[in-house]
Design a protein around this motif. Structure first.
Motif, PDB file in Angstrom:
ATOM      1  N   ASN A 259       0.818  -1.209   0.000  1.00 16.86           N
ATOM      2  CA  ASN A 259       0.000   0.000   0.000  1.00 16.86           C
ATOM      3  C   ASN A 259       0.851   1.257   0.000  1.00 16.86           C
ATOM      4  O   ASN A 259       0.553   2.226  -0.679  1.00 16.86           O
ATOM      5  CB  ASN A 259      -0.936   0.013   1.209  1.00 16.86           C
ATOM      6  CG  ASN A 259      -2.215  -0.735   0.904  1.00 16.86           C
ATOM      7  OD1 ASN A 259      -2.414  -1.183  -0.231  1.00 16.86           O
ATOM      8  ND2 ASN A 259      -3.070  -0.876   1.889  1.00 16.86           N
ATOM      9  N   ARG A 260       1.926   1.226   0.790  1.00 13.75           N
ATOM     10  CA  ARG A 260       2.801   2.395   0.812  1.00 13.75           C
ATOM     11  C   ARG A 260       3.505   2.563  -0.515  1.00 13.75           C
ATOM     12  O   ARG A 260       3.745   3.677  -0.972  1.00 13.75           O
ATOM     13  CB  ARG A 260       3.821   2.275   1.936  1.00 13.75           C
ATOM     14  CG  ARG A 260       3.240   2.667   3.266  1.00 13.75           C
ATOM     15  CD  ARG A 260       4.303   2.802   4.298  1.00 13.75           C
ATOM     16  NE  ARG A 260       4.944   4.110   4.223  1.00 13.75           N
ATOM     17  CZ  ARG A 260       5.610   4.623   5.245  1.00 13.75           C
ATOM     18  NH1 ARG A 260       5.715   3.965   6.356  1.00 13.75           N
ATOM     19  NH2 ARG A 260       6.173   5.806   5.137  1.00 13.75           N
TER      20      ARG A 260
ATOM     21  N   GLN B  90      -7.719  -6.907  -0.465  1.00 22.09           N
ATOM     22  CA  GLN B  90      -7.248  -5.610  -0.932  1.00 22.09           C
ATOM     23  C   GLN B  90      -5.767  -5.681  -1.318  1.00 22.09           C
ATOM     24  O   GLN B  90      -5.367  -5.151  -2.350  1.00 22.09           O
ATOM     25  CB  GLN B  90      -7.456  -4.547   0.152  1.00 22.09           C
ATOM     26  CG  GLN B  90      -7.328  -3.142  -0.396  1.00 22.09           C
ATOM     27  CD  GLN B  90      -7.532  -2.094   0.682  1.00 22.09           C
ATOM     28  OE1 GLN B  90      -6.924  -2.147   1.743  1.00 22.09           O
ATOM     29  NE2 GLN B  90      -8.378  -1.142   0.410  1.00 22.09           N
ATOM     30  N   SER B  91      -4.971  -6.376  -0.492  1.00 23.38           N
ATOM     31  CA  SER B  91      -3.546  -6.487  -0.804  1.00 23.38           C
ATOM     32  C   SER B  91      -3.334  -7.177  -2.144  1.00 23.38           C
ATOM     33  O   SER B  91      -2.524  -6.732  -2.962  1.00 23.38           O
ATOM     34  CB  SER B  91      -2.818  -7.268   0.289  1.00 23.38           C
ATOM     35  OG  SER B  91      -3.058  -6.674   1.529  1.00 23.38           O
ATOM     36  N   VAL B  94      -4.324  -4.783  -4.912  1.00 25.58           N
ATOM     37  CA  VAL B  94      -3.310  -3.740  -5.124  1.00 25.58           C
ATOM     38  C   VAL B  94      -2.101  -4.335  -5.847  1.00 25.58           C
ATOM     39  O   VAL B  94      -1.543  -3.725  -6.759  1.00 25.58           O
ATOM     40  CB  VAL B  94      -2.885  -3.109  -3.780  1.00 25.58           C
ATOM     41  CG1 VAL B  94      -1.655  -2.238  -3.956  1.00 25.58           C
ATOM     42  CG2 VAL B  94      -4.022  -2.268  -3.214  1.00 25.58           C
ATOM     43  N   ARG B 166     -10.098   6.513  -0.629  1.00 30.67           N
ATOM     44  CA  ARG B 166      -9.863   5.920   0.679  1.00 30.67           C
ATOM     45  C   ARG B 166      -9.859   6.966   1.787  1.00 30.67           C
ATOM     46  O   ARG B 166     -10.142   6.663   2.934  1.00 30.67           O
ATOM     47  CB  ARG B 166      -8.530   5.195   0.660  1.00 30.67           C
ATOM     48  CG  ARG B 166      -8.574   3.929   1.463  1.00 30.67           C
ATOM     49  CD  ARG B 166      -7.466   3.052   1.045  1.00 30.67           C
ATOM     50  NE  ARG B 166      -6.219   3.572   1.569  1.00 30.67           N
ATOM     51  CZ  ARG B 166      -5.304   2.769   2.111  1.00 30.67           C
ATOM     52  NH1 ARG B 166      -5.544   1.491   2.194  1.00 30.67           N
ATOM     53  NH2 ARG B 166      -4.174   3.251   2.531  1.00 30.67           N
TER      54      ARG B 166
END
Lengths: 264, 273, 366
Positions: A259-260, B90-91, B94, B166
């Motif tokens: 995410n980062r 979600q991970s 992404v 988000r």
């Protein structure tokens, strides 16, 4: 009613996007395993024979070495220049610091091809015709904006009271920077360096103008293979690149978190 | 260190960028005004006087506009769903965006040449579903190119959108609902304006990357079909006509800069609103 | 020097001495000749509005800023030129400044490790401190997972772990909600007292300063306006600024019409009143009375004085209530009464107070 419809549409679009984005990757890997010499999907059996041919390709090893060399050196120099500049812009109160920040990030938004021809003419004018130094200098401009962007964002979020806290707890200023600022900003360093490195490895539009017969970076070499002998060997190389990129991302995820890295 | 002394830390990077891209770009600009017999505007007059050059510019802008629109229409709902996703899902999602984003353009372009071929996967699928009897020509068509461009730049739209969606406080939409707004009204008056920074960021990225795309048109369209970037490359690499190339380069550069300036303006306005 | 060293504490009545400290940024005078002595184990608050210089003074004490003039002595040692890490001063920062990359225990251990304390002594000390702030069960947590109150406790434990000679607290409770802030006030005070810690507490919240401090230094525009115990600060503010900043008051402006031996007579817009002190006849005066010193009705004896005021609003506080006067100009009125007293807003009421409970100041220029 509308809410349910919106939910369905959103999830369908997300699923479609993922399939759409992964389709070329999956197809490339499948083709690389297919016994057929024309690009078709494997029907009954899989083969690794195209991978065996990868090692025998002319110039591949040299181009990989050159590409990694250029990317590593450019990333190292960019990290040094970018760190100093990011601290200056984030902490300084001098006039024009925002302009400097925008300027240093701007190559990201400029067309690579135009940068390439501009550098070609410029280096020729300076009498610099050697491919390696030209590539190195050009790739600093490619990598620096990535480092600069993530580091300025990281520094903008960094609470400088942490350094004060470390100093009152018994660390000298340099040690406080080293033991607090560096680890807290590490994700920004890693993310910036990682994406900058990948951008350098992948760059075609700038490099194409600065290479010569003996110095071909990997993307240029790949396009040439595609033009010369379009067989699944290229698919095998591509599949290897996909695998390596995944490894880099997994490493990044371990170090930073996806995410980062995605900047969210 | 004094607040001004810290200025000097930015000097090495600034100097490097001045010498390595600002100066070369300025020289390119000078070169574009430099004809065979000294200074002249002939480069520009012949470029803008040529119907072909205009058609190339318009084609480039049209492709980029369409790609940006498609990325937004597909990417916005996708980003919303991505923001709804939780935990490992979600991970994984992404990661599915980051992998193609990080991957070499040439590898993806290669994948599309395979997918788009007459006997490629898409045609086989369409025929299998009975949607078409004869294979559709996709490779070397604008539709194919548009698919390729959209594919390459879609993550650049979804990620900024995801970031701004988000940050939305879910209570805002609820507050809108308690004030009597229907879902569509809430979306248009609350959610959309608040995610405008993400839309602007993503749109700017996709548009400016699309007008500058070079590898994808070369691989999916071949030499006969020209966009602004391929014109530049052709002028320099094959025609040895630096003035023509410089002029086209300056035109592309100016277009990119206009996009950036416009996005900054729009960004300010959406913040002020 | 160890904090438990009894000899030095006896020999040193002023544990912390701030002598003539001044600081300017560019042209602006931020601190103007601050002198303050704090005894060992004393809790002194620096109270003032933002920009009064209280945080600058705190940073000078911590060594994060150097004063332009003056000196700071801690336990008899001049701190001039001593870097923050060479002073034995603990700081609790406003937003806690916890290290996000470390766990709760690692944050508390940070100062001990930085001081290179023996490894086997660190863990017990960390446990001791975490037990003291009741966070033993969260030692392994990341600080990002903590609530505001828990982060606050970690910050305090981290600052106290190294047994500092002085603790500086920079608005440490301002980020907490009201209920939690009140609990933390009590906890913080008893913790510091239990450890016999000398503390300087920066705050802009007057209630907090009154509740916690042994003494309060009310600061304004780089100067200490008044340094006294909370009781004196509240009852006998020496300047209109202190009166205004700490607590509420009824304030009436008027002209001195008569000078007496220990008092003056002042003519206000609401009546002629007596006030204790001396001022020249004809000068403009300001008379202030704390709300709870006021009673309803006419002055019962000559030692009392009073006026008649129109009431604009009434605030119910539970057992008590506040009446707010409908006043003109710079005058204002706040009267605290038992909630049983019936009043009607809009009506004029008579109020009275003991003359020697009133405060007299020269009226500041309008």
């Amino acid at each position: 009613m509308i809410r349910i419809l919106a939910r369905v549409v959103a999830w369908v679009m997300l699923a479609a996007s993922v399939v759409f984005l992964l389709a070329p990757l999956v197809v490339t890997i499948l083709v690389s395993l297919s016994p057929s010499p024309v690009f078709s999907l494997p029907t009954d059996r899989l083969t690794l024979s195209w991978y065996q041919r990868v090692g025998r390709l002319d110039g591949l090893v040299e181009s990989v070495v050159l590409t990694l060399e250029v990317a590593s050196v450019a990333t190292a120099i960019s990290l040094l220049l970018g760190t100093l500049a990011a601290i200056s812009v984030a902490r300084g109160r001098f006039w024009g610091r925002e302009t400097i920040a925008t300027f240093l990030i701007s190559p990201l938004m400029l067309p690579g091809l135009v940068l390439g021809i501009a550098m070609l003419q410029y280096f020729r004018m300076l009498g610099l015709r050697a491919a390696l130094p030209s590539l190195l200098l050009a790739h600093i401009v490619i990598v620096l904006p990535f480092v600069m962007r993530t580091l300025t964002a990281g520094l903008a979020r960094f609470d400088f009271a942490l350094i004060d806290a470390a100093r009152t707890l018994g660390l000298s200023y340099p040690r406080a920077v080293l033991q607090v600022m560096v680890p807290v900003l590490a994700p920004s360093f890693i993310t910036g360096a990682l994406f900058g490195f990948l951008a350098s490895v992948d760059n075609y539009p700038v490099s194409i103008f600065l290479t010569d017969v003996y110095h071909r970076t990997l993307p240029i070499q790949l396009l040439q293979y595609l033009g010369e002998s379009p067989d699944p060997t290229v698919a095998a190389i591509s599949a290897i690149i996909i695998g390596l990129t995944m490894l880099v991302l997994i490493a990044g995820d371990r170090l930073v978190g996806l995410n980062r890295m995605a900047g969210v | 260190m004094s607040r001004f002394g810290i200025f000097w830390l930015s000097v090495p990077a600034t100097l490097a960028c001045l010498l390595l891209f600002a100066l070369p770009l300025s020289l390119l600009l000078v070169e574009s005004f430099h004809g065979r017999d000294g200074w002249s505007l002939t480069g520009y007059t012949s470029f803008f006087g040529s119907a072909y050059a205009w058609s190339v510019v318009l084609r480039t802008v049209r492709l980029a506009t369409l790609a940006t629109a498609i990325c937004l229409i597909v990417g916005y709902p996708a980003a919303v769903a991505l923001a709804w996703a939780r935990g490992w899902l979600q991970s994984v999602l992404v990661a599915c965006l980051l992998l193609p984003l990080s991957l070499s353009v040439i590898v993806k372009a290669f994948g599309w040449t395979v997918l788009l071929r007459a006997n490629g996967v898409i045609n086989l699928a369409l025929q299998g579903m009975g949607l078409t009897s004869a294979p559709i020509r996709l490779l070397f068509t604008e539709t194919g190119l548009l698919i390729g461009i959209t594919n390459i730049f879609l993550p650049f739209m979804v990620l900024p959108l995801f970031a701004s969606i988000r940050q939305l406080d879910p209570r805002l939409a609820e507050a809108g609902a308690t004030l009597g707004g229907g879902p569509i009204y809430c979306f248009l008056r609350v959610v959309l304006p608040l995610t405008m920074p993400g839309i602007i960021a993503g749109g700017t990225l996709v548009f400016s990357l699309s007008i500058a795309a070079y590898v994808i048109p070369t691989l999916l369209m071949g030499d006969a079909y020209q966009t602004l970037p391929t014109t530049i490359a052709t002028a320099f690499l094959y025609l040895q006509d630096p003035q023509r190339g410089s002029v086209a380069g300056v035109v592309l550069l100016v277009m990119s800069l206009l996009v950036v300036v416009a996005s900054v303006r729009l960004g300010r306005r959406s913040e002020a609103a | 020097m160890e904090p438990g060293d009894g000899l030095t504490s006896m020999a040193e009545p002023g544990h912390l001495r701030i002598e003539g400290v001044a600081k300017r940024f560019r042209q602006a005078m931020v601190l103007d000749d601050i002198t303050l002595t704090v005894g060992r184990g004393e809790f002194v608050s620096l109270l003032g509005p933002s920009g009064c210089g209280k945080t600058t003074l705190l940073r000078i004490l911590a060594g994060l800023l150097a004063p332009d003039q003056g000196r700071v002595l801690l336990g008899g040692q001049d701190l001039a030129g001593l870097a923050p890490h060479r002073r034995n001063v603990g700081v609790v920062f406003q937003n806690y400044a916890l290290f996000p990359h470390l766990t709760v225990a690692e944050n508390v251990a940070f100062g001990l490790r930085a001081r290179r304390r023996p490894k086997d002594s660190i863990a017990p000390r960390v446990d001791e401190l975490l037990a003291l702030v009741q966070l033993g069960h969260l030692a392994g947590r990341s600080v990002a997972q903590l609530s505001g109150g828990q982060q606050q406790r970690v910050a305090i434990a981290r600052a106290l772990a190294v047994s500092p000679d002085l603790v500086l607290l920079d608005e440490p409770l301002s980020a907490l909600d009201r209920k939690l802030r009140e609990t933390m006030q009590v906890e913080l005070r008893s913790l510091l007292r239990q450890l016999g810690m000398t503390a300087i507490f920066v705050t802009h919240d007057q209630e907090e300063a009154l509740a916690l401090s042994d003494r309060i230094a009310v600061m304004n525009a780089g100067l200490i306006e008044q340094l006294a115990t909370p009781q004196v600060i509240y009852d006998r503010p020496t300047t209109p600024f202190v009166l205004d900043f700490v607590g509420q008051a009824t304030v009436l402006h008027g002209e001195v019409v008569e000078e007496k031996s220990t008092s003056v007579t002042v003519r206000t817009a609401y009546g002629v009143i007596e006030a204790p002190g001396h001022m020249l006849r004809g000068s403009r005066a300001m008379v202030a009375i704390r709300p709870e010193r006021i009673v309803l009705g006419a002055p019962p004896t000559p030692a009392w004085t009073g006026v008649s005021l129109p009431i604009a609003a009434r605030t119910f506080l539970g057992s008590r209530c506040l009446l707010h006067g409908a006043m003109q100009g710079q005058d204002r009125a706040t009267v605290e009464l038992s909630a049983d007293v019936a009043t009607t807003t809009g009506e004029a009421i008579a109020i009275a107070w003991r003359t020697d409970n009133a405060l007299l100041y020269p009226a500041p220029p309008a």
